[in-house]
Scaffold this active site. Structure first.
Site, PDB file in Angstrom:
ATOM      1  N   ASP A   1       0.818  -1.299  -0.069  1.00  0.00           N
ATOM      2  CA  ASP A   1       0.020   0.001   0.055  1.00  0.00           C
ATOM      3  C   ASP A   1       0.914   1.215   0.039  1.00  0.00           C
ATOM      4  OD1 ASP A   1       1.048  -0.676   2.347  1.00  0.00           O
ATOM      5  OD2 ASP A   1      -0.861   0.009   3.605  1.00  0.00           O
TER       6      ASP A   1
ATOM      7  N   ASP B   1      54.597 -38.529   1.529  1.00  0.00           N
ATOM      8  CA  ASP B   1      53.961 -37.380   0.938  1.00  0.00           C
ATOM      9  C   ASP B   1      54.706 -37.032  -0.502  1.00  0.00           C
ATOM     10  OD1 ASP B   1      53.335 -34.095   0.872  1.00  0.00           O
ATOM     11  OD2 ASP B   1      52.100 -34.937   2.758  1.00  0.00           O
ATOM     12  N   ASP B   2      54.644 -35.934  -0.643  1.00  0.00           N
ATOM     13  CA  ASP B   2      55.091 -35.579  -2.153  1.00  0.00           C
ATOM     14  C   ASP B   2      56.452 -35.884  -2.224  1.00  0.00           C
ATOM     15  OD1 ASP B   2      55.674 -34.188  -4.556  1.00  0.00           O
ATOM     16  OD2 ASP B   2      55.229 -32.057  -3.504  1.00  0.00           O
TER      17      ASP B   2
ATOM     18  N   ARG C   1      54.451 -22.145  -8.429  1.00  0.00           N
ATOM     19  CA  ARG C   1      54.970 -23.384  -7.920  1.00  0.00           C
ATOM     20  C   ARG C   1      55.692 -24.222  -9.074  1.00  0.00           C
ATOM     21  NH1 ARG C   1      54.209 -28.569  -3.802  1.00  0.00           N
ATOM     22  NH2 ARG C   1      55.431 -27.916  -2.223  1.00  0.00           N
TER      23      ARG C   1
ATOM     24  N   TRP D   1      44.807 -35.523  -1.328  1.00  0.00           N
ATOM     25  CA  TRP D   1      44.724 -35.274  -2.438  1.00  0.00           C
ATOM     26  C   TRP D   1      44.892 -33.647  -2.300  1.00  0.00           C
ATOM     27  CZ3 TRP D   1      40.865 -36.960  -6.917  1.00  0.00           C
ATOM     28  CH2 TRP D   1      40.893 -35.908  -7.919  1.00  0.00           C
ATOM     29  N   ASP D   2      46.051 -33.388  -2.956  1.00  0.00           N
ATOM     30  CA  ASP D   2      46.492 -31.876  -2.907  1.00  0.00           C
ATOM     31  C   ASP D   2      46.236 -31.126  -4.157  1.00  0.00           C
ATOM     32  OD1 ASP D   2      47.922 -29.824  -1.554  1.00  0.00           O
ATOM     33  OD2 ASP D   2      49.653 -30.862  -1.310  1.00  0.00           O
ATOM     34  N   MET D   3      46.415 -29.753  -4.166  1.00  0.00           N
ATOM     35  CA  MET D   3      46.194 -28.867  -5.172  1.00  0.00           C
ATOM     36  C   MET D   3      46.760 -27.572  -4.783  1.00  0.00           C
ATOM     37  SD  MET D   3      44.711 -26.306  -6.727  1.00  0.00           S
ATOM     38  CE  MET D   3      43.457 -25.891  -7.975  1.00  0.00           C
TER      39      MET D   3
ATOM     40  N   ASP E   1      48.866 -25.532   6.471  1.00  0.00           N
ATOM     41  CA  ASP E   1      50.332 -25.867   6.273  1.00  0.00           C
ATOM     42  C   ASP E   1      50.944 -25.440   7.530  1.00  0.00           C
ATOM     43  OD1 ASP E   1      50.287 -27.488   4.242  1.00  0.00           O
ATOM     44  OD2 ASP E   1      51.003 -26.050   2.918  1.00  0.00           O
TER      45      ASP E   1
HETATM   46  C1  GLA Z   1      51.095 -28.664   0.102  1.00  0.00           C
HETATM   47  C2  GLA Z   1      50.715 -29.585   1.318  1.00  0.00           C
HETATM   48  C3  GLA Z   1      51.720 -29.864   2.289  1.00  0.00           C
HETATM   49  C4  GLA Z   1      52.525 -30.876   1.325  1.00  0.00           C
HETATM   50  C5  GLA Z   1      53.123 -29.901   0.142  1.00  0.00           C
HETATM   51  C6  GLA Z   1      53.682 -31.266  -0.776  1.00  0.00           C
HETATM   52  O1  GLA Z   1      51.583 -27.422   0.541  1.00  0.00           O
HETATM   53  O2  GLA Z   1      49.767 -28.619   1.955  1.00  0.00           O
HETATM   54  O3  GLA Z   1      51.122 -30.663   3.354  1.00  0.00           O
HETATM   55  O4  GLA Z   1      51.725 -31.907   1.169  1.00  0.00           O
HETATM   56  O5  GLA Z   1      52.260 -29.532  -0.699  1.00  0.00           O
HETATM   57  O6  GLA Z   1      54.287 -30.561  -1.825  1.00  0.00           O
END
Ligand code: GLA
Length: 735
Positions: A52, A365-366, A442, A476-478, A547
């Site tokens: 209104d 790890d990596d 990286r 599984w990282d990225m 990290d």
């Molecule tokens: C990222 C992850 C770490 C490790 C490195 C390896 O930074 O967060 O925990 O796995 O990659 O390259």
């Protein structure tokens, strides 16, 4: 009835146990927002539309239709017809016009909740939830949208998503399809969000809402370290226990926008959805587009109730993993212990010492694949480097199993190193713009996960590693953000689809992984916590939080993360000091206590620990076994925030029966000449008696007056305090 449509008033009311959401059809056409907040039993709230008042509705006042568009609380606002606030939907026709004007068509109410094809979303059976679908269309474009509202009634949650259909005979382009909008009058609100950077994720920030637009966003291709797909409007006096909060969390892991806008009429518009920056989507006749889901929570009991509602929803209706309600194996990860410098011997040395102390799994790890000895090569070459892992992966895993431990590995499937066999064979698989220098980050490029053949071929490589040995866990990282966005597989008018198609590709591969390997424990990670979001939790029950493993830095990171996500999902490890990220030295016990609020594990070279430290590890492991069920399944209460007070931090977890609780307290900075501190506890039963350290207290006194915290003369000292209901058999209570 939980969802009702009043035919006479043309008002939809959506009820949960304690909240109501209202939508009205205006002028037989427009969908206007009426109300969201505390439950209203009285259905007659159409007056909230102010029909209104000038500028009135277009059927009565055509000459001021623009003002109508610009001032009405719209349920799903569009670009182009005169609403100058941020729109949720922007469509470009084939001829290049940007406008739509949706007209309400009909509705449907169904039990249960439809899946969102290819997307993570909350789920529930017919008795858990109900869905309202509102259909609206635009004849000029041949467009139809379906606004979907699902309720988890007992949990006081509403979820929203949107489906866009082309039912015309010509394509059109979606330039923006956000998932949820909420218009309301300002009540002096603040906006609360989560902000940070790499190693400093998700710190809570509260800001006053001013005129204009404040947005929290990412167009980095990931939900990001920096900003987070969560937004809340809260009244300024809001605490953990009091005040009103309207929260939205996006179940999506890619680009997002979460925005609040205050306009000329002192009204607010809150929106969440896929970020329109760089986004377009061509919709051909007959095709549909589904926008990811947003979770809406209203709390009139502060942030604490909001938090516990998110935790319950995600533990019951989002995470699907068979590990969700299980104690996760205590793991030791070799990253901070060795970085790239390891071989099978080193891993076995770590595993041997770890097994003796009760650690249950080692994660490699990596650096185990291709020729990767630094971060500058081999992503994409997913075969074991037998110069490092001599005797092969299966042999290593079998040796680890002989120690009574499980084995896990790290992968980064979405990436390709310029220095890799994969890149030599398929340079076009990297995301890139022809003629431009592809942005490295990286020293890596991103694979074009919008392409099925790329995802399939990476999947096959990784699956064959997983099949080659008894692997129980995958991290599984990225590790980078997306840039130079271009795909060789997309036509020129579809390049704007790449970011979202990329995300769909990631989701597809994660789905395939957990389907083909149903007992695999999947932990997502993204350079620490750049993809710690509700989308990822649909696939993995835990995500590496950050990290930064420093116990003090972790206080704020875990506080912000636990504001929305169940503590059982937070990847937390004890690491070595001085801490590798900030150089701080904290007591070993404190590092353990902080890591208990999460999945719990170690990330250090255990072979180098002193006898004394190893004794502490044993004690920490006992504590994990004792408290994990409570921490995983109980209700989380934030008691104090070091971020706010500068001196101490505290949380507690109470089991659902309110029979036992665990309190964590850390004295971060010592203060001269102070008295001991009483911490007011939360979530207990005021009528019950509780015992700690042989003394009995009333629940009411503990909550109203508090429990005395140990007084210490040192920085960084922490303690855990158990509370048990009096007269409960202690052994029974903690079993
Ligand atoms: C990222 C992850 C770490 C490790 C490195 C390896 O930074 O967060 O925990 O796995 O990659 O390259």
């Amino acid at each position: 009835m939980k969802i009702v449509f009043n035919e006479k008033n043309k008002v939809f009311l959506i009820h949960t146990d304690h909240t109501t959401y209202g939508i009205a059809v205006v002028d037989d056409k427009y969908l206007a927002h009426l109300y969201y907040g505390k439950r209203l039993e009285d259905a007659d709230i159409r007056y909230l539309l102010r029909e209104d008042e000038a500028p009135f509705v277009p059927s009565k006042n055509k000459r001021e239709k623009g003002s109508f568009h610009d001032s009405t609380f719209m349920e799903y606002p569009e670009t182009g017809m005169g609403d100058y606030r941020e729109s949720a939907l922007c469509i470009r026709s084939e001829e290049g016009y940007r406008a739509s004007e949706l007209a309400y068509e009909n509705y449907e109410i169904i039990n249960g909740k439809p899946e969102l094809s290819g997307l993570p979303a909350t789920w529930g059976c017919e008795s858990d939830c109900m869905t309202l679908k509102i259909y609206a269309g635009d004849k000029v474009l041949g467009l139809q949208i379906i606004l979907m509202y699902s309720i988890f009634e007992g949990l006081d949650v509403i979820t929203r998503s949107v489906i866009v259909k082309n039912r015309g005979d010509r394509p059109f382009y979606l330039e923006k399809v956000l998932s949820a909008c909420l218009d309301m009058d300002d009540r002096n609100f603040e906006v609360t969000g989560l902000f940070g950077s790499w190693a400093r994720e998700r710190h809570v920030q509260r800001m006053p809402v001013g005129y204009g637009r404040q947005n929290i966003a990412s167009f980095r291709g990931v939900s990001s370290h920096q900003e987070h797909p969560f937004i809340a409007l809260n009244t300024p006096e809001t605490t953990q226990d009091t005040g009103e909060v309207y929260a939205m969390n996006f179940i999506y892991s890619g680009n997002f926008i979460a925005q609040v806008e205050k306009n000329q009429f002192d009204s607010l518009r809150m929106l969440v959805g896929i970020h329109p920056e760089g986004f377009t989507w061509k919709l051909n006749p007959g095709e549909i587009f589904t926008a990811p889901e947003v979770v809406l929570i209203y709390s009139d009991e502060g942030f604490g109730k909001m938090t516990r509602t998110f935790h319950n929803l995600y533990r019951i209706h989002l995470i699907r993993s068979p590990y969700l309600h299980k104690k996760r194996p205590i793991l030791i990860n070799n990253w901070e212990a060795t970085y790239f410098d390891f071989d099978e011997e080193k891993l076995l040395d770590i595993a041997k010492d770890a097994a003796v102390l009760g650690i249950e799994m080692i994660v490699m790890d990596d650096g185990w694949f291709g020729k990767r000895n630094l971060d500058d090569s081999s992503l994409g070459d997913w075969y074991v480097n037998e110069e490092k892992i001599r005797g092969g992966l299966n042999n290593l895993v079998e040796e680890v199993k002989k120690l009574g431990m499980k084995f896990g590995i790290w992968i980064e499937p979405e990436m390709i190193s310029p220095d890799s066999e994969l890149y030599k064979a398929h340079p076009d698989w990297a995301i890139q713009i022809p003629g431009r220098d592809t942005t490295q980050s990286r020293a890596q490029y991103v694979l074009d996960f919008s392409r099925e053949e790329v995802v399939d071929s990476i999947y096959e490589m990784i699956a064959s590693v997983l099949r080659s040995a008894d692997i129980s866990y995958v991290k599984w990282d990225m590790n980078r953000q997306l840039a130079t966005m271009g795909s060789f597989a997309l036509e020129s008018d579809r390049q704007g689809e790449l970011c979202h198609r990329y995300m769909l590709g990631v989701y597809r591969m994660q789905e395939r992984l957990i389907t083909d390997f149903p007992y695999l424990l999947l932990e997502n990670c993204s350079g620490g916590g750049a993809r710690f979001d509700a989308g990822m939790l649909y696939y993995s029950p835990q995500i590496w939080c950050s990290d930064d493993t420093d116990a003090i830095e972790r206080l704020a990171i875990q506080e912000g993360t636990a504001l929305v996500y169940p503590v059982s999902t937070m990847g937390t490890h004890v690491s070595i000091c001085p801490n590798h990220t900030v150089g701080r030295t904290t007591p070993f016990e404190t590092r353990g206590h902080v890591a208990l609020l999460g999945t719990f594990g170690y990330e250090l070279d255990i072979t180098k620990l002193s006898v004394e430290e190893k004794k502490i590890v044993k004690k920490q492991i006992q504590e994990y076994h004792k408290y994990n069920k409570l921490i995983r399944e109980g209700d989380y209460y934030r008691l104090a925030s070091y971020r706010e007070n500068g001196y101490y931090d505290s949380w507690m977890i109470v089991d659902k029966d309110k029979k036992k609780a665990l309190i964590f307290y850390v004295h971060v900075r010592a203060r001269a000449n102070g008295k001991s501190r009483f911490m007011r506890l939360k979530g207990l039963d005021g009528n019950k008696k509780y015992v700690t350290d042989g003394t009995e207290y009333s629940g009411a006194a503990l909550m109203q007056a508090g429990l005395r915290m140990p007084s210490v003369q040192a920085d960084y000292k922490s303690c855990l305090i158990e509370l048990l209901e009096a007269e409960d058999d202690e052994n029974m209570a903690w079993s």
